[in-house]
Scaffold this motif. Structure first.
Motif, PDB file in Angstrom:
ATOM      1  N   SER A  60       0.817  -1.214   0.000  1.00  0.00           N
ATOM      2  CA  SER A  60       0.000   0.000   0.000  1.00  0.00           C
ATOM      3  C   SER A  60       0.849   1.261   0.000  1.00  0.00           C
ATOM      4  CB  SER A  60      -0.936   0.006   1.214  1.00  0.00           C
ATOM      5  OG  SER A  60      -0.197  -0.133   2.413  1.00  0.00           O
ATOM      6  N   LEU A  61       2.030   1.166  -0.600  1.00  0.00           N
ATOM      7  CA  LEU A  61       2.891   2.335  -0.784  1.00  0.00           C
ATOM      8  C   LEU A  61       2.572   2.956  -2.141  1.00  0.00           C
ATOM      9  CD1 LEU A  61       5.313   4.151  -0.001  1.00  0.00           C
ATOM     10  CD2 LEU A  61       6.792   2.469  -1.150  1.00  0.00           C
ATOM     11  N   TYR A  62       2.231   4.254  -2.148  1.00  0.00           N
ATOM     12  CA  TYR A  62       1.880   4.960  -3.374  1.00  0.00           C
ATOM     13  C   TYR A  62       2.834   6.130  -3.588  1.00  0.00           C
ATOM     14  CZ  TYR A  62      -2.499   2.374  -3.035  1.00  0.00           C
ATOM     15  OH  TYR A  62      -3.433   1.372  -2.941  1.00  0.00           O
ATOM     16  N   LEU A  63       3.338   6.234  -4.803  1.00  0.00           N
ATOM     17  CA  LEU A  63       4.228   7.331  -5.181  1.00  0.00           C
ATOM     18  C   LEU A  63       3.604   8.076  -6.353  1.00  0.00           C
ATOM     19  CD1 LEU A  63       7.639   5.405  -5.210  1.00  0.00           C
ATOM     20  CD2 LEU A  63       6.632   6.671  -3.287  1.00  0.00           C
ATOM     21  N   SER A  64       3.735   9.380  -6.341  1.00  0.00           N
ATOM     22  CA  SER A  64       3.229  10.170  -7.460  1.00  0.00           C
ATOM     23  C   SER A  64       4.088  11.416  -7.624  1.00  0.00           C
ATOM     24  CB  SER A  64       1.764  10.566  -7.243  1.00  0.00           C
ATOM     25  OG  SER A  64       1.632  11.415  -6.129  1.00  0.00           O
ATOM     26  N   ALA A  65       4.153  11.893  -8.850  1.00  0.00           N
ATOM     27  CA  ALA A  65       4.901  13.113  -9.153  1.00  0.00           C
ATOM     28  C   ALA A  65       4.306  13.730 -10.407  1.00  0.00           C
ATOM     29  CB  ALA A  65       6.394  12.823  -9.354  1.00  0.00           C
ATOM     30  N   GLY A  66       4.448  15.036 -10.534  1.00  0.00           N
ATOM     31  CA  GLY A  66       3.916  15.719 -11.705  1.00  0.00           C
ATOM     32  C   GLY A  66       4.716  16.969 -12.020  1.00  0.00           C
ATOM     33  N   PHE A  67       4.819  17.262 -13.295  1.00  0.00           N
ATOM     34  CA  PHE A  67       5.498  18.474 -13.754  1.00  0.00           C
ATOM     35  C   PHE A  67       4.622  19.114 -14.822  1.00  0.00           C
ATOM     36  CE2 PHE A  67       8.222  20.670 -16.799  1.00  0.00           C
ATOM     37  CZ  PHE A  67       8.876  21.560 -15.966  1.00  0.00           C
ATOM     38  N   GLU A  68       4.354  20.399 -14.687  1.00  0.00           N
ATOM     39  CA  GLU A  68       3.517  21.116 -15.636  1.00  0.00           C
ATOM     40  C   GLU A  68       4.137  22.480 -15.945  1.00  0.00           C
ATOM     41  OE1 GLU A  68      -1.065  20.066 -14.977  1.00  0.00           O
ATOM     42  OE2 GLU A  68      -0.143  21.002 -13.223  1.00  0.00           O
ATOM     43  N   THR A  69       4.045  22.872 -17.193  1.00  0.00           N
ATOM     44  CA  THR A  69       4.446  24.209 -17.611  1.00  0.00           C
ATOM     45  C   THR A  69       3.320  24.810 -18.437  1.00  0.00           C
ATOM     46  OG1 THR A  69       6.789  23.613 -17.658  1.00  0.00           O
ATOM     47  CG2 THR A  69       6.144  25.599 -18.844  1.00  0.00           C
ATOM     48  N   TYR A  70       2.877  25.983 -18.054  1.00  0.00           N
ATOM     49  CA  TYR A  70       1.826  26.705 -18.767  1.00  0.00           C
ATOM     50  C   TYR A  70       2.430  27.941 -19.425  1.00  0.00           C
ATOM     51  CZ  TYR A  70      -1.799  23.989 -16.359  1.00  0.00           C
ATOM     52  OH  TYR A  70      -2.612  22.985 -15.887  1.00  0.00           O
ATOM     53  N   PHE A  71       2.342  28.013 -20.738  1.00  0.00           N
ATOM     54  CA  PHE A  71       2.724  29.205 -21.469  1.00  0.00           C
ATOM     55  C   PHE A  71       1.436  30.005 -21.669  1.00  0.00           C
ATOM     56  CE2 PHE A  71       5.848  25.988 -22.404  1.00  0.00           C
ATOM     57  CZ  PHE A  71       7.060  26.681 -22.307  1.00  0.00           C
ATOM     58  N   ARG A  72       1.292  31.056 -20.887  1.00  0.00           N
ATOM     59  CA  ARG A  72       0.019  31.769 -20.789  1.00  0.00           C
ATOM     60  C   ARG A  72       0.115  33.144 -21.440  1.00  0.00           C
ATOM     61  NH1 ARG A  72      -3.160  31.831 -15.192  1.00  0.00           N
ATOM     62  NH2 ARG A  72      -3.517  29.714 -15.975  1.00  0.00           N
ATOM     63  N   ALA A  73      -0.887  33.487 -22.223  1.00  0.00           N
ATOM     64  CA  ALA A  73      -0.991  34.809 -22.830  1.00  0.00           C
ATOM     65  C   ALA A  73      -2.395  35.343 -22.596  1.00  0.00           C
ATOM     66  CB  ALA A  73      -0.688  34.742 -24.326  1.00  0.00           C
ATOM     67  N   TYR A  74      -2.495  36.651 -22.439  1.00  0.00           N
ATOM     68  CA  TYR A  74      -3.773  37.297 -22.151  1.00  0.00           C
ATOM     69  C   TYR A  74      -4.239  38.129 -23.335  1.00  0.00           C
ATOM     70  CZ  TYR A  74      -3.290  36.098 -17.192  1.00  0.00           C
ATOM     71  OH  TYR A  74      -3.182  35.422 -16.010  1.00  0.00           O
ATOM     72  N   THR A 112       0.316  44.630 -22.577  1.00  0.00           N
ATOM     73  CA  THR A 112       0.133  43.195 -22.811  1.00  0.00           C
ATOM     74  C   THR A 112       0.714  42.426 -21.632  1.00  0.00           C
ATOM     75  OG1 THR A 112       2.238  42.953 -23.999  1.00  0.00           O
ATOM     76  CG2 THR A 112       0.267  43.454 -25.319  1.00  0.00           C
ATOM     77  N   ARG A 113       0.297  41.180 -21.501  1.00  0.00           N
ATOM     78  CA  ARG A 113       0.839  40.338 -20.437  1.00  0.00           C
ATOM     79  C   ARG A 113       0.973  38.906 -20.909  1.00  0.00           C
ATOM     80  NH1 ARG A 113      -1.210  39.384 -14.110  1.00  0.00           N
ATOM     81  NH2 ARG A 113       0.351  37.739 -13.687  1.00  0.00           N
ATOM     82  N   SER A 114       2.090  38.284 -20.531  1.00  0.00           N
ATOM     83  CA  SER A 114       2.301  36.854 -20.757  1.00  0.00           C
ATOM     84  C   SER A 114       3.090  36.303 -19.579  1.00  0.00           C
ATOM     85  CB  SER A 114       3.047  36.596 -22.075  1.00  0.00           C
ATOM     86  OG  SER A 114       4.318  37.221 -22.054  1.00  0.00           O
ATOM     87  N   ASP A 115       2.810  35.062 -19.218  1.00  0.00           N
ATOM     88  CA  ASP A 115       3.441  34.402 -18.075  1.00  0.00           C
ATOM     89  C   ASP A 115       3.876  32.999 -18.474  1.00  0.00           C
ATOM     90  OD1 ASP A 115       1.506  36.426 -17.204  1.00  0.00           O
ATOM     91  OD2 ASP A 115       1.998  35.816 -15.167  1.00  0.00           O
ATOM     92  N   ILE A 116       4.882  32.491 -17.764  1.00  0.00           N
ATOM     93  CA  ILE A 116       5.235  31.076 -17.815  1.00  0.00           C
ATOM     94  C   ILE A 116       5.062  30.535 -16.407  1.00  0.00           C
ATOM     95  CG2 ILE A 116       7.009  29.358 -18.285  1.00  0.00           C
ATOM     96  CD1 ILE A 116       8.268  31.290 -20.242  1.00  0.00           C
ATOM     97  N   LEU A 117       4.116  29.633 -16.232  1.00  0.00           N
ATOM     98  CA  LEU A 117       3.832  29.045 -14.935  1.00  0.00           C
ATOM     99  C   LEU A 117       4.428  27.643 -14.886  1.00  0.00           C
ATOM    100  CD1 LEU A 117       0.078  30.064 -14.900  1.00  0.00           C
ATOM    101  CD2 LEU A 117       1.897  31.197 -13.647  1.00  0.00           C
ATOM    102  N   VAL A 118       5.186  27.365 -13.841  1.00  0.00           N
ATOM    103  CA  VAL A 118       5.836  26.064 -13.698  1.00  0.00           C
ATOM    104  C   VAL A 118       5.401  25.450 -12.367  1.00  0.00           C
ATOM    105  CG1 VAL A 118       8.017  24.811 -13.564  1.00  0.00           C
ATOM    106  CG2 VAL A 118       7.811  26.817 -15.065  1.00  0.00           C
ATOM    107  N   SER A 119       4.964  24.207 -12.428  1.00  0.00           N
ATOM    108  CA  SER A 119       4.506  23.502 -11.241  1.00  0.00           C
ATOM    109  C   SER A 119       5.198  22.146 -11.152  1.00  0.00           C
ATOM    110  CB  SER A 119       2.979  23.308 -11.298  1.00  0.00           C
ATOM    111  OG  SER A 119       2.540  22.459 -10.259  1.00  0.00           O
ATOM    112  N   LEU A 120       5.709  21.833  -9.974  1.00  0.00           N
ATOM    113  CA  LEU A 120       6.348  20.545  -9.718  1.00  0.00           C
ATOM    114  C   LEU A 120       5.825  20.020  -8.397  1.00  0.00           C
ATOM    115  CD1 LEU A 120       8.563  18.365 -10.277  1.00  0.00           C
ATOM    116  CD2 LEU A 120      10.130  19.831  -8.984  1.00  0.00           C
ATOM    117  N   ASN A 121       5.394  18.757  -8.359  1.00  0.00           N
ATOM    118  CA  ASN A 121       4.921  18.189  -7.104  1.00  0.00           C
ATOM    119  C   ASN A 121       5.330  16.729  -7.009  1.00  0.00           C
ATOM    120  OD1 ASN A 121       2.468  16.373  -8.013  1.00  0.00           O
ATOM    121  ND2 ASN A 121       2.246  18.312  -9.113  1.00  0.00           N
ATOM    122  N   ALA A 122       5.518  16.282  -5.782  1.00  0.00           N
ATOM    123  CA  ALA A 122       5.872  14.886  -5.520  1.00  0.00           C
ATOM    124  C   ALA A 122       5.242  14.470  -4.198  1.00  0.00           C
ATOM    125  CB  ALA A 122       7.384  14.703  -5.467  1.00  0.00           C
TER     126      ALA A 122
END
Length: 455
Positions: free
Chosen positions: A359-373, A393-403
């Motif tokens: 019953s050991l569970y491992l998870s990880a995720g990586f996401e990058t959002y190239f966002r423009a308005y 104008t506005r634009s962002d790069i959102l980076v998410s990492l989880n484990a």
């Protein structure tokens, strides 16, 4: 922080929510690109208690998390705080098929549940202090004649949340608390139980920001989807979908025009090998804003106040090792925004889930959002004097990492540890009434120790 006084108002709503006891404590699902400030609690059910004979099971539980947030306010100047989360959750559901008689066929399947979460922060930073927050959610999922040629599904979700939608916070003093309601009805028809599937769905969405300062972002949406899918091979299906919506902003001072978003997509999904599945969809999307009246409330290129471009996605699913799932992909879509007429995300993602031992569970995720308005609302509507450097104008790069790692030593007990990183990379910023310049970018680290008692 404004989150503390709002807790009392939200707590009253939460009490009503639990009294209704409408649905399961699963991770929140919002169909327009949600970010959660903290990783969602994945509440794993225990065996439950049988009620009303042998067909229903109730699953009560309580979960807690204790940890540290390096940037609670999601500000360019980080302010750290200790975090305590307590969540009570209860579910009432029909028994799953594997726990019924082999020959039984369920005409009706349903799941009702509710959850209330209390958050307490601890910080010596004067910008934070010791505020409290209360979040809640309720879900109801009713399925009729699932698997038959003609089947139906009714789904309802109600949220009271302090978490910012799409990471969009009006200032570094609030999380933009809101009330969200979504009711969906879906019907599916498979002629003679064959390879053709035709579906029609209708959804009503209500999004209400609690604060009067954000009342212009309060909206109502009606969404209709029609699709057809055909299984051309045993493991390959093609699909065509048309989705049309209507969005209206009803709050005081609303400046973003109403819209009738349209998406037309076609796609294919297939299992190429036993270890590799892929899906691809491409199409056209248009936000179809209409009725624009006061152009002085926007900055930027107003000729582009509609999104008018392609949407799509590509995903690969890999099963390289037993009980391990990998997903990687790309997706593009457009969404509502409190900053602009719309936002467009190009999302790249990779996720890993593994049950390597017992019953050991491992998870990880990586996401990058190239966002423009799209065209931005005037800074005064967000209670700023100006945008930094006169930006239009506005634009962002959102980076998410989880484990996360969790272990279930008993059927009713699970413990775990999680880490997440969230960063917004942008040169955009604001200028407040005193002339202080503030960057919109930030970096946030969160470490949480978890325990979940559920049955």
């Amino acid at each position: 922080m404004r989150s503390a006084p709002l807790a009392k108002r939200l707590a009253g709503l939460c009490a009503l929510l639990l009294g209704a006891a409408s649905s399961p404590a699963r991770a929140q699902y919002v169909p327009y690109g949600p970010f959660e400030v903290y990783p969602s609690m994945q509440l794993r059910e225990g065996p439950g208690f049988k009620v009303l004979g042998d067909g229903l099971v109730i699953h009560p539980g309580i979960a807690t998390e204790l940890g540290y947030d390096s940037n609670m306010l999601m500000a360019s100047q980080a302010g750290g705080a200790g975090v305590l989360r307590l969540r009570a959750h209860v579910d009432l559901a029909t028994r799953p098929p594997q726990r019924l008689d082999v020959d039984s066929r369920q005409f009706l399947k349903f799941r009702f549940g509710a959850a209330v979460e209390y958050r307490q922060f601890f910080s010596q930073d004067t910008r934070i202090g010791y505020p409290q927050q209360v979040n809640a959610q309720s879900e109801a999922d009713l399925r009729i004649k699932e698997g038959d040629p003609l089947s139906f599904r009714l789904y309802n979700q109600f949220l009271v949340t302090n978490d910012a939608r799409n990471l969009e916070i009006a200032t570094t003093q609030t999380f933009a608390p809101r009330i969200f309601e979504r009711l969906s009805l879906l019907g599916m028809y498979r002629p003679f139980g064959g390879p053709l599937e035709i579906g029609l769905s209708e959804s009503l969405r209500f999004d209400h920001y609690v604060q009067s300062e954000l009342s212009r972002g309060r909206s109502f949406q009606n969404d209709v989807s029609l699709w057809g899918a055909y299984k051309v091979l045993p493991q390959t299906q093609v699909k065509l979908e048309v989705r049309s919506s209507w969005t209206s902003y009803y709050g005081d001072g609303a400046v973003i025009p109403s819209s009738a978003p349209l998406r037309i997509t076609g796609g294919v999904q297939s299992l190429l090998w036993t270890w590799l599945g892929v899906s691809l969809y491409l199409g056209y999307g248009n936000s179809l804003h209409y009725g624009q009246t006061d152009t002085t409330q926007f900055v930027g290129d107003l000729s582009a106040y509609r999104y008018n471009n392609f949407v799509g996605g590509l995903e690969a699913r890999l099963l390289l090792v037993q009980r391990m799932n990998l997903r990687l992909g790309w997706a593009r879509d457009f969404f509502d925004s409190i900053y602009a007429t719309y936002l467009r995300d190009d999302r790249l993602y990779l996720s890993y889930e593994h049950n390597p031992w017992r019953s050991l569970y491992l998870s990880a995720g990586f996401e990058t959002y190239f966002r423009a308005y799209g065209p931005l609302v005037a800074p005064s509507l967000l209670y700023y004097r100006a945008y930094k450097n006169g930006a239009t104008t506005r634009s962002d790069i959102l980076v998410s990492l989880n484990a996360e790692a969790s272990y279930r030593p008993l059927s009713w007990l699970q413990a775990g540890l999680s880490y997440s990183l969230l960063t917004d990379i942008t040169d955009f910023g604001f200028v407040d009434g005193a002339g202080t310049r503030m960057d919109a970018g930030f970096v946030k680290h969160v470490v949480l120790f978890k325990a979940d008692l559920s049955y």
